[in-house]
Structures are given as C-alpha cells and as structure tokens.
Design a protein around this motif. Sequence first.
Motif, PDB file in Angstrom:
ATOM      1  N   PRO A   1       0.794  -1.237   0.000  1.00  0.00           N
ATOM      2  CA  PRO A   1       0.000   0.000   0.000  1.00  0.00           C
ATOM      3  C   PRO A   1       0.824   1.283   0.000  1.00  0.00           C
TER       4      PRO A   1
ATOM      5  N   PRO B   1       0.312   8.484  -6.623  1.00  0.00           N
ATOM      6  CA  PRO B   1      -0.265   7.230  -6.152  1.00  0.00           C
ATOM      7  C   PRO B   1      -1.457   6.814  -7.015  1.00  0.00           C
ATOM      8  N   SER B   2      -1.753   5.527  -7.002  1.00  0.00           N
ATOM      9  CA  SER B   2      -2.894   4.958  -7.725  1.00  0.00           C
ATOM     10  C   SER B   2      -4.166   5.738  -7.418  1.00  0.00           C
TER      11      SER B   2
ATOM     12  N   GLY C   1      -5.330   4.852  -4.061  1.00  0.00           N
ATOM     13  CA  GLY C   1      -5.000   3.502  -3.623  1.00  0.00           C
ATOM     14  C   GLY C   1      -6.012   2.464  -4.057  1.00  0.00           C
TER      15      GLY C   1
ATOM     16  N   GLY D   1      -3.192   0.077  -6.974  1.00  0.00           N
ATOM     17  CA  GLY D   1      -1.778   0.223  -6.654  1.00  0.00           C
ATOM     18  C   GLY D   1      -1.645   0.904  -5.304  1.00  0.00           C
ATOM     19  N   PRO D   2      -0.420   1.385  -4.974  1.00  0.00           N
ATOM     20  CA  PRO D   2      -0.185   2.008  -3.670  1.00  0.00           C
ATOM     21  C   PRO D   2      -1.034   3.257  -3.444  1.00  0.00           C
ATOM     22  N   ARG D   3      -1.417   3.438  -2.182  1.00  0.00           N
ATOM     23  CA  ARG D   3      -2.176   4.613  -1.797  1.00  0.00           C
ATOM     24  C   ARG D   3      -1.236   5.792  -1.517  1.00  0.00           C
TER      25      ARG D   3
END
Lengths: 210, 484
Positions: free
Chosen positions: A147, A185-186, A198, A201-203
Amino acid sequence: MPRETIIHRVRAALGRTSDQPAPPAPPVWSNPSRLFEHEKVGMFQQALEAAGGIVSVVQGPEMAHGVVMSIVAGHTAVASQSSVLRELGIPGMEGVASGFASEAAMRAACRDAEMGITSADFAIAHTGTLVLMSSSEEARMISLLPPMHIAVVPRSRIVSNLSEFFERVPDPAALTSALVFLTGPSRTADIEQVLVRGVHGPRYLHVILF
Amino acid sequence: MEIPHSALEQAVADSALQFKIYSATGRLMDGRKNTTSPESLPHYQEMRQQAHELKRHAIEHLDYYLDQFAANVQSHGGKVVYCRDGAEVVEFLVKLAKEKNVHRVVKSKSMTTEELHLNDHLEKAGLEMVETDLGEFIIQLMHERPYHIVAPALHLSREDVADVFTEKLGVEREEVIERQTMIARAVLREKFLTADMGITGGNFLVAESGAVVVVENEGNARLTYTLPRIQVAVAGIEKIIPRAQDLAVFLPLLTRSATGQLMSVYSSMLAGPRREGETDGPEEFYVVLLDNGRTRLLADRQKRESLFCIRCGACLNHCPVYRKIGGHNYPWVYSGPIGAVITPQYLGITEHGWLPFASSLCGACAEVCPVKIPLPQLLLDLRADAKQETEGKDRNAESWLERWGFKVWSWVMRHPALYEVAGLAGSGLLEGEGWLSKAPTWARVGPLAAWLSQRDLPRPAASSFREQWRRRKSQAAATSQEGE
C-alpha cells in the motif's frame, strides 16, 4: 492466413505494394525547454505533490538512509535489489525483506508487506514522473502490491521533460520488457467522479531525492 | 436500425441522469481546459498538428509498420496474432486457454474488447472473466456496456453501486465511495493473485520498439501484466505509431484531453515476456492485432482520418448531443461524435446511417480533438453516403426544391440591386424583436412549428451594411473636401 488477408486489404486500400518501404516518419516535435540542475528538484517536487505524492529532498546518501530508516521503523517492507538501494544498505535494514529465491516467495512478501522500496531509472521534473524499468534488479511488483511505495532516487537522474527522456533513451524496449512512467499514487474517480487513492496500486507514494 | 425515439425522450426527461452527465462531462471539460491552456501547454496547437501528421504517416504506411511491429515483438520473444474479426479473437483465446490450462482471466479496461463482447464469448467457453478497472467492474456486475469511453460508469450513483455490491458481492450495504472502492480492491486483489491470464488493451503500438503502451490511473493494468503467467494485449491495427519518441507528443495530448492530468498515473510500455534474470512478469506475451472493419476505412483519404482517434473522450464531453442523450442511446460501444463517425463505417451505413444526422454540426468536437480529426466534415460526408444508400441517389444529388432554391439564391446574389431589394423586404418583414413568438398560435404550423416554439429570429440591424458603407464613404468624401 488472417495476416495475409489483413495486409492485403491494407495494401489494396492504400495502393501500396509489398516491397515498398515507408519514407522516414515526420520529425517529432521536441520540447526544447531544459531546466538548470537546481531548478529540476523544485519542479519535480511541485509537480509530484500536485499529483498527490510526497517528496523529501535530502543532502547525500547518509541522510537518505536515515529517512528511509525512520519511515520503515516498526513496519514490514520489501526492497528491490537496485544498486542504489544496495549502496545505501537498505536491503539489510531491520524489517526489510529483499533478494528472494523465487517469484512465489517475492509475491508472498509483497502481498503482506506494508511498504515497497525501489529506486527509479529516471525522474521527469516537468510532470513529477518516475521512470521504472523492470530488470533483474528491479522487480515489477515491489512498487505495485504494497500500500505504500518508497522510491529512493539520486537527483542526478532527473531530466527536464519527456522529450529529454526520449533523447537519452530512444528505444526503452531495447533495455527492458516493461517500463512504467509513474506519476503519483494509484487513483480512480469512477464513482461519481470522486477521487479515491490507492484503488489497486499504492495509496501513498514517497520519493526521497538525494 | 431506427432512431430510438422513446429511449431518447426518457433520457432527456430524467433530470437525475441529466445532472450526472452534465456534472461529469463538465468536470472533464474543465480539466482539459486547464491543462491545454497556453500557460499550461504553450505548444499545444503545434503538438496537435504533429500528432495528426504522425497518425497520417503511420496509417498511410500501415502495412510497413505492422510488419515492423510484428518483427520487433517477435525479437523480444512475444508472439503476434492477426485477427480479421471478433470470432477469430475468441477462437484464438479459447484455444490458448485450453492449451495452457487457463481458468481465471483478469482484464484491464479496453474499448476494443468491448467492441467484440469478448467477456460474453469467453464466459460461454467456460472461462472466468474479471474486469478490474473500477468502473468496468461495476458495469460488468450490472451486465451493462460502458457509458463513456473513459468513464464507463458515469451514469451510476453511489446508491446504484451500493445496490449492486450488496446483491452481487454479498457484502453489507455501503454508500461511502471510498469504502466501496476498498471493497472492490479487496475482491479484485484476490482475483489478480490467482489469475492465469491477463488481458489488456493497447493505447499505442510502437512499431520501432515492438512495444504495447497501456495508459491508466488505477494500477489494475499493471497488475494485469505483472501477476498472471500469460499476457495478451488486444489492439486495433490503427493504434500503430512509428517510434517511442512520438509518445512525447501523444501521451500528454491523451491524458490532458481525457482527464486533465499532465500524465496519467501509470503509462506502461511492454515489450515481450519477462527477460533473463527478471523475477516477475509474464512467461508468455501475445499481441492480438485486430481488423474488425478498420481496413474498410482506409481507401478514402478523408475517411481514414477516423482511424487517427486515440480514444480520449474529449469529443463526447464537449458534444451537446452526447451531453443530452447520454452514452447508451448510441447503438454501439463507441458514443458521441467519434461513435457517430465510426459506427456506420465499421458496422455498415445501411443500418446506422441515421447516426451522422444526430448532430448539430456545432464543431466543438473538432476544436477539442487532440489529433485534429475533422469530425463535422466526416459527419457531412457520411450523411451523403447514407442518402445514397437509402434513396439510391448519387450522393451529391439534390431534390428539385433544393436545386431551384439555390438557383434563385445564386441569381439574386449575382445581382446587387436585386439583393438590396430582397434585403430591404426581409428586414421590413422582420421588424421588431420577437415577432415570431408574438404571432398567433395558428400562424405557427407545419414543419417549423416545433422549431419556432423554442426560437425566434433576432431583430435586423437598423441599416444594412451596404447602407452604412455608402454613408461612410460620402461622409469621408465630405471631410476630405473640408480639409482641403
């Protein structure tokens, strides 16, 4: 058979023959703007923060090491085998897993870890973009499954804009099977146009420039 | 196919739907405006022109670039499969899945696969198909098609999403968007980790590199090409661009026009399966190159420009027709002006000839198109084709009324004295603002009645241009005489 049909349809429609090459493609427009070294860091930081990322600018490798250690403390992390990270001693830090024997082992670690630590091959100041090329040192999933993604990048790797990147690397496919231009970030806005970070993908994306 | 009158009336009368379409497209319009302004992108117009020329070059030498692309994909260890239509794509994928023992397939968003109804066909063959883009995931659960090229679930509210999640996923009712998103994340993460095959689309195919470019924000496309052991990219043959460096023009144009981002969160360039020494990535890599009607557009120099489209959706957002009737009233997965242009060309003018007429030709679409497709011109061209098709007439033939009307008009225009008399008569007739709306109801009959109930003619100028010109000339002559 389908190939022949399709190519034949194309040639018939365009009035071309099989031995006809294409003339050179029109020269591509190139953004002529080039930043001074001291401008690049500020521009990168501003652009990436606008895209929802976090940027720490530090002086030298020791400080970079210290910042990573303070973020990782008390958490579980996976680090890539990038030479930048190895020189900083990040793969050996407490709580950081790295250098997996198999894909399955890496996948299990990335699935459960709270953070993934990588470097980046380039950074693009104009848009706050990181360029990650998949290789034996940089796996794809470390920057993707956990995350939070932490990227530790030497400031010498910042270029001004996308045009300058392609001047340096005219054909990325010659170097890597998978390149990603990563900007923030996503995120999604698929429900009522409400921004949520997030989603897959990563938050969180934290870039440490040293 | 007929114009869906009752569905259109329903959409226009649905005020909640109208609000959703207007606010969503309005937000996308703002984003585009802010990031293509001269302050944000000084070279915007040059880049559009360049993108147009690059696309023209690639399309006009398509056979050469397709072969170059295929050879380079192969040199990276990937395989290229040409398919003439959707049936061939399905046949190839079903066979591949059987050979490789594939059960679960994760998909990232792709309009090309929507065009083929790929999920339905592969599900019938016994595969589990999972759409992983949040919007696509929701509409897959609802068995709907995308409402918009870049925002597939634009027409749904958080309550709609709560309903379908409760019903289909068996979760407790949740109306907070952030938490709904996290529910989808958890469900889909499990699918990603256990999928055997990943299918992506392709925004660009780079010939010189043998690479597929995939643009997204969520990270689902990255997961799709990272975790499963087999990766397949499905793309139309028109997605070819010559070189990687051309992306310096196309990527910013695409993301700024689509969502108003300087760059999308993730733009990936994929060239073959994992290479020696890599720990992850697919073991096998396939690119499906699809025709499905595209080669029909190639012969005509103007119409082939329809193939330049990079699917940013800006023409939908700016179209007064799309913004009123919404995405589902177009007969195919492609809606808005680009849908009205490509649907009759891909699927046949006989059935879809009415679509090009569903336009006010206001020109907003052409103005915002990042690759400068002359959409209104193409719509006019297709109207002529439709007329030829349905009435069996020469596409340039007019009715006798039209022919005589224009003969009279041209005769008047060539005789200044006559023109002036006609102008005077006209302005005399139109004296006073709002004369049409003040006219008694019985006077507003016939085919113009509906039009006149909404509009009126503006009040003509007090004196015509010709009168003003004469007056100024004589005044100027008088002043110059005084000066002497």
